[in-house]
Design a protein around this motif. Sequence first.
Motif, PDB file in Angstrom:
ATOM      1  N   THR A 439       0.840  -1.194   0.000  1.00  0.00           N
ATOM      2  CA  THR A 439       0.000   0.000   0.000  1.00  0.00           C
ATOM      3  C   THR A 439       0.875   1.244   0.000  1.00  0.00           C
ATOM      4  O   THR A 439       1.903   1.295   0.678  1.00  0.00           O
ATOM      5  N   GLU A 440       0.476   2.258  -0.770  1.00  0.00           N
ATOM      6  CA  GLU A 440       1.237   3.499  -0.870  1.00  0.00           C
ATOM      7  C   GLU A 440       0.399   4.663  -0.360  1.00  0.00           C
ATOM      8  O   GLU A 440      -0.788   4.763  -0.663  1.00  0.00           O
ATOM      9  N   VAL A 441       1.053   5.554   0.400  1.00  0.00           N
ATOM     10  CA  VAL A 441       0.380   6.731   0.953  1.00  0.00           C
ATOM     11  C   VAL A 441       0.743   7.937   0.101  1.00  0.00           C
ATOM     12  O   VAL A 441       1.920   8.260  -0.067  1.00  0.00           O
ATOM     13  N   ALA A 442      -0.263   8.615  -0.443  1.00  0.00           N
ATOM     14  CA  ALA A 442      -0.024   9.829  -1.221  1.00  0.00           C
ATOM     15  C   ALA A 442      -0.084  11.076  -0.353  1.00  0.00           C
ATOM     16  O   ALA A 442       0.663  12.027  -0.565  1.00  0.00           O
ATOM     17  N   LEU A 443      -0.998  11.077   0.645  1.00  0.00           N
ATOM     18  CA  LEU A 443      -1.155  12.223   1.546  1.00  0.00           C
ATOM     19  C   LEU A 443      -1.170  11.740   2.982  1.00  0.00           C
ATOM     20  O   LEU A 443      -1.806  10.724   3.310  1.00  0.00           O
ATOM     21  N   TRP A 444      -0.468  12.472   3.837  1.00  0.00           N
ATOM     22  CA  TRP A 444      -0.523  12.238   5.283  1.00  0.00           C
ATOM     23  C   TRP A 444      -1.496  13.230   5.918  1.00  0.00           C
ATOM     24  O   TRP A 444      -1.857  14.245   5.319  1.00  0.00           O
ATOM     25  N   GLN A 445      -1.850  12.954   7.173  1.00  0.00           N
ATOM     26  CA  GLN A 445      -2.698  13.860   7.938  1.00  0.00           C
ATOM     27  C   GLN A 445      -1.832  14.838   8.729  1.00  0.00           C
ATOM     28  O   GLN A 445      -0.850  14.430   9.359  1.00  0.00           O
ATOM     29  N   GLN A 446      -2.190  16.105   8.696  1.00  0.00           N
ATOM     30  CA  GLN A 446      -1.561  17.110   9.548  1.00  0.00           C
ATOM     31  C   GLN A 446      -2.608  17.633  10.520  1.00  0.00           C
ATOM     32  O   GLN A 446      -3.642  18.167  10.102  1.00  0.00           O
ATOM     33  N   VAL A 447      -2.345  17.470  11.825  1.00  0.00           N
ATOM     34  CA  VAL A 447      -3.258  17.926  12.867  1.00  0.00           C
ATOM     35  C   VAL A 447      -2.692  19.222  13.434  1.00  0.00           C
ATOM     36  O   VAL A 447      -1.669  19.216  14.115  1.00  0.00           O
ATOM     37  N   GLY A 448      -3.341  20.347  13.147  1.00  0.00           N
ATOM     38  CA  GLY A 448      -2.776  21.638  13.532  1.00  0.00           C
ATOM     39  C   GLY A 448      -1.477  21.861  12.780  1.00  0.00           C
ATOM     40  O   GLY A 448      -1.442  21.852  11.557  1.00  0.00           O
ATOM     41  N   ARG A 449      -0.388  22.003  13.520  1.00  0.00           N
ATOM     42  CA  ARG A 449       0.935  22.131  12.900  1.00  0.00           C
ATOM     43  C   ARG A 449       1.743  20.840  12.958  1.00  0.00           C
ATOM     44  O   ARG A 449       2.893  20.810  12.536  1.00  0.00           O
ATOM     45  N   LEU A 450       1.124  19.787  13.489  1.00  0.00           N
ATOM     46  CA  LEU A 450       1.823  18.513  13.659  1.00  0.00           C
ATOM     47  C   LEU A 450       1.590  17.622  12.447  1.00  0.00           C
ATOM     48  O   LEU A 450       0.454  17.244  12.143  1.00  0.00           O
ATOM     49  N   LYS A 451       2.679  17.285  11.741  1.00  0.00           N
ATOM     50  CA  LYS A 451       2.605  16.366  10.619  1.00  0.00           C
ATOM     51  C   LYS A 451       2.704  14.946  11.152  1.00  0.00           C
ATOM     52  O   LYS A 451       3.730  14.547  11.692  1.00  0.00           O
ATOM     53  N   THR A 452       1.621  14.183  11.007  1.00  0.00           N
ATOM     54  CA  THR A 452       1.566  12.829  11.553  1.00  0.00           C
ATOM     55  C   THR A 452       1.949  11.809  10.488  1.00  0.00           C
ATOM     56  O   THR A 452       2.116  12.131   9.314  1.00  0.00           O
ATOM     57  N   GLN A 453       2.061  10.557  10.903  1.00  0.00           N
ATOM     58  CA  GLN A 453       2.286   9.437  10.001  1.00  0.00           C
ATOM     59  C   GLN A 453       1.006   8.638   9.824  1.00  0.00           C
ATOM     60  O   GLN A 453       1.040   7.430   9.578  1.00  0.00           O
ATOM     61  N   LYS A 454      -0.135   9.326   9.932  1.00  0.00           N
ATOM     62  CA  LYS A 454      -1.421   8.703   9.664  1.00  0.00           C
ATOM     63  C   LYS A 454      -1.827   9.035   8.231  1.00  0.00           C
ATOM     64  O   LYS A 454      -1.771  10.190   7.820  1.00  0.00           O
ATOM     65  N   PRO A 455      -2.275   8.039   7.460  1.00  0.00           N
ATOM     66  CA  PRO A 455      -2.589   8.289   6.050  1.00  0.00           C
ATOM     67  C   PRO A 455      -3.894   9.051   5.885  1.00  0.00           C
ATOM     68  O   PRO A 455      -4.825   8.924   6.684  1.00  0.00           O
ATOM     69  N   LEU A 456      -3.965   9.838   4.803  1.00  0.00           N
ATOM     70  CA  LEU A 456      -5.185  10.546   4.436  1.00  0.00           C
ATOM     71  C   LEU A 456      -5.680  10.076   3.066  1.00  0.00           C
ATOM     72  O   LEU A 456      -6.871   9.890   2.867  1.00  0.00           O
ATOM     73  N   LEU A 457      -4.756   9.884   2.115  1.00  0.00           N
ATOM     74  CA  LEU A 457      -5.095   9.329   0.803  1.00  0.00           C
ATOM     75  C   LEU A 457      -4.170   8.151   0.542  1.00  0.00           C
ATOM     76  O   LEU A 457      -2.941   8.306   0.549  1.00  0.00           O
ATOM     77  N   VAL A 458      -4.761   6.973   0.312  1.00  0.00           N
ATOM     78  CA  VAL A 458      -4.002   5.721   0.234  1.00  0.00           C
ATOM     79  C   VAL A 458      -4.347   5.003  -1.066  1.00  0.00           C
ATOM     80  O   VAL A 458      -5.509   4.983  -1.485  1.00  0.00           O
ATOM     81  N   PHE A 459      -3.324   4.417  -1.706  1.00  0.00           N
ATOM     82  CA  PHE A 459      -3.523   3.573  -2.885  1.00  0.00           C
ATOM     83  C   PHE A 459      -3.148   2.146  -2.522  1.00  0.00           C
ATOM     84  O   PHE A 459      -2.053   1.900  -1.987  1.00  0.00           O
ATOM     85  N   GLY A 460      -4.061   1.210  -2.789  1.00  0.00           N
ATOM     86  CA  GLY A 460      -3.800  -0.186  -2.451  1.00  0.00           C
ATOM     87  C   GLY A 460      -4.510  -1.099  -3.423  1.00  0.00           C
ATOM     88  O   GLY A 460      -4.622  -0.823  -4.609  1.00  0.00           O
ATOM     89  N   GLY A 461      -5.028  -2.207  -2.889  1.00  0.00           N
ATOM     90  CA  GLY A 461      -5.670  -3.200  -3.735  1.00  0.00           C
ATOM     91  C   GLY A 461      -4.653  -4.089  -4.416  1.00  0.00           C
ATOM     92  O   GLY A 461      -3.546  -4.304  -3.929  1.00  0.00           O
ATOM     93  N   THR A 462      -5.004  -4.601  -5.586  1.00  0.00           N
ATOM     94  CA  THR A 462      -4.133  -5.478  -6.364  1.00  0.00           C
ATOM     95  C   THR A 462      -4.029  -4.929  -7.781  1.00  0.00           C
ATOM     96  O   THR A 462      -4.847  -4.102  -8.199  1.00  0.00           O
TER      97      THR A 462
END
Length: 689
Positions: A439-462
């Motif tokens: 799975t590949e992450v195109a966008l991460w989540q930013q909470v306030g000014r904190l850049k997290t390692q939680k995905p926001l837009l993900v590409f997966g499947g087969t």
Amino acid sequence: MLLSASPWFIALCLLVGLGYAVLLYSAKAPWSRSVNYALAAVRFAVVSFLCFLLLSPFLKSTTTTRQEPTLVLALDNSQSVGLFTPPAVLRQATLGLQQLATELRSQGFQVETRTLSSSSSTRPDSVRFQAASTDVDGLLAGIGNEFEGRNLAGVVLLSDGLVNQGRAPQYAEYPFPVYAVGVGDTIPKKDVSLPALAYNRVAFSGNQFPIEAEIGYDGYAGSTATVQVRENGRVLQTRQVRLPAGQRRVRTTFLLTAPAPGKRRYEVAISQLPGEFTLLNNQKFAYLEVVKGKLRVLLAGAAPHPDLKALRAAIQQNDNFDLTTYLPGISPLQRQDFDVAILHQLPAQSGVGQEVLAQVKARRVPTLYVLGAQTNFGAYNALGTGLTVTPRGSQTDEVTPVPNASFTRFSFEEDALRRFLAYPPALVPFGDVRLSGGTEVALWQQVGRLKTQKPLLVFGGTPAQRQATLLTEGSWQWRLQEAVEHDDRPEAYDRLVLRTLQLLTQNANKKRLDVYPTQEVFDIQDDVTFGAETYNAIFERIYNQQITLTLTNEQQKPRTFTFANPDDGSPLHLGPLPAGLYRYTARATLGGQLQQDRGEVLVQAQQLEATQSRADHNLLSQLARRSGQRLYFPQQLQQLAQDIRKANYKPVLYEQEDLQDLINLKWLFFLLLGLMTVEWATRKYSGGV
């Protein structure tokens, strides 16, 4: 020297040292009286100073730095300056600037040189004028950022005033004076040119499409120009275009028939007219992608929602998509073969939309899932999208998008990155989010000014069914905010949606080797890059496979590159390539089997610098006047030097205070150790204890 306690404590330190010395050396000793006094003095000094250190004394030092005034020579090293400035004038200008730099350095100035294409200093008389575009505002703004906080006296700008990138510099504000030096040629030349072509980037095979050419001319009013459209040297159409008197530009339109699907490059060229000044601006290229037909997109939602309108508006910006919108319970879903689907909050907690889910699953349609408050996360997690979401009740986070730097399937422009920063927060489920392999992450989540390692837009499947997931139902706010701030042009949001759909449909195959250019079109100054994906026999992602890429230009000359696809996703860098349409073939042996992939990549030459030959000294004059200065010419550089001297720029003195704890001085430790050692050795030598 400063203390952190009252200075009266110094007297107490002296009393402690005196008392210690008196108690130790008041008794009768085996050494002489003078030695006894000396030893008592040493003990008094050591003990008093040790007590003094308990008061935390520190030293205050002031350092004065002298910064001489700095003058930056900003050179517009674009091709237009080299092409249209008489060589003798350009030589006079560059040598004059070098002499100006030498003279100012002898008077205490620091002199730096900057160009459009380099941020490092060089000699003005060694600059080569080869930059493919001119962004004077970017050059001056970059100097302002680089020298912020320094004693920047001013900037000497050498340019012809022909700007084709960035903001109009004559209307910008710069925190320094600008001394403009005009080069180029302001005398109109007999010339015809192609300033612009207007055409659609996508055409459908078998359909007709227009290419509108704008023809500019000076000195040829009343005559006729021959304009041709060519492909690979073959003339497709020829037009005789009248150049009316009283005008400087005229338009003509070619209507062509789109051939077989693929990328195409069409050349529009004007034949040379008698006495024409230059032929460099007589041609332009149109770059199109011919497709077999429109991609059919299904946009389905669990219920009416602002997201659906935003997604619909973004998709309709591209003529390559045929959109069908569906809401359960409003109208029946027509059974047809969709190329890609967007399912908004489906599967839903209410159970609606089962017919959509069944059709997508049965036909293995590439799908973008948009998650929200109505999503049935248990049913979603069973779809095999490569993402598992376990919310914690109804808790949510407010996030904005941050691009993943290691994602290479498509790129984000600098303008898009700036627009993302202004997006309002959107709600995402708060809970446990897990990614599966491949799975590949195109966008991460930013909470306030904190850049997290939680995905926001993900590409997966087969590879058989590519799937993507957007973890927020609030993206409509992003498009609305962007439209408000950018004159109803939400380009970053629309590009994100369209590229997501293109990526899903591009990968809807069972290829075990997938090699692709990272951009749809490259410019001649760009670094051409290729990404690669490799899979084993059960379509699991594998890395570090040896791949051979053969790139063939329009003259059928091949170039071969060998590389491996690393697990960090970094692409293959080919560097800049000449303009043209390139076809490539990639080969790799995966699991003992030879795999191949083919494709095309376009490299375009914008020819911005040859479009206009007449220098714009009025722009330079306006720019200089806004900062209280004037326009100079190469023969007036001595006057420029005198004006800079008359401005009486002064050096700036900076004072810096430094506080240091006395106890941290190493030499004090060794001094005290030496005194105590001398006292001990003297007592031992004299027969004491």
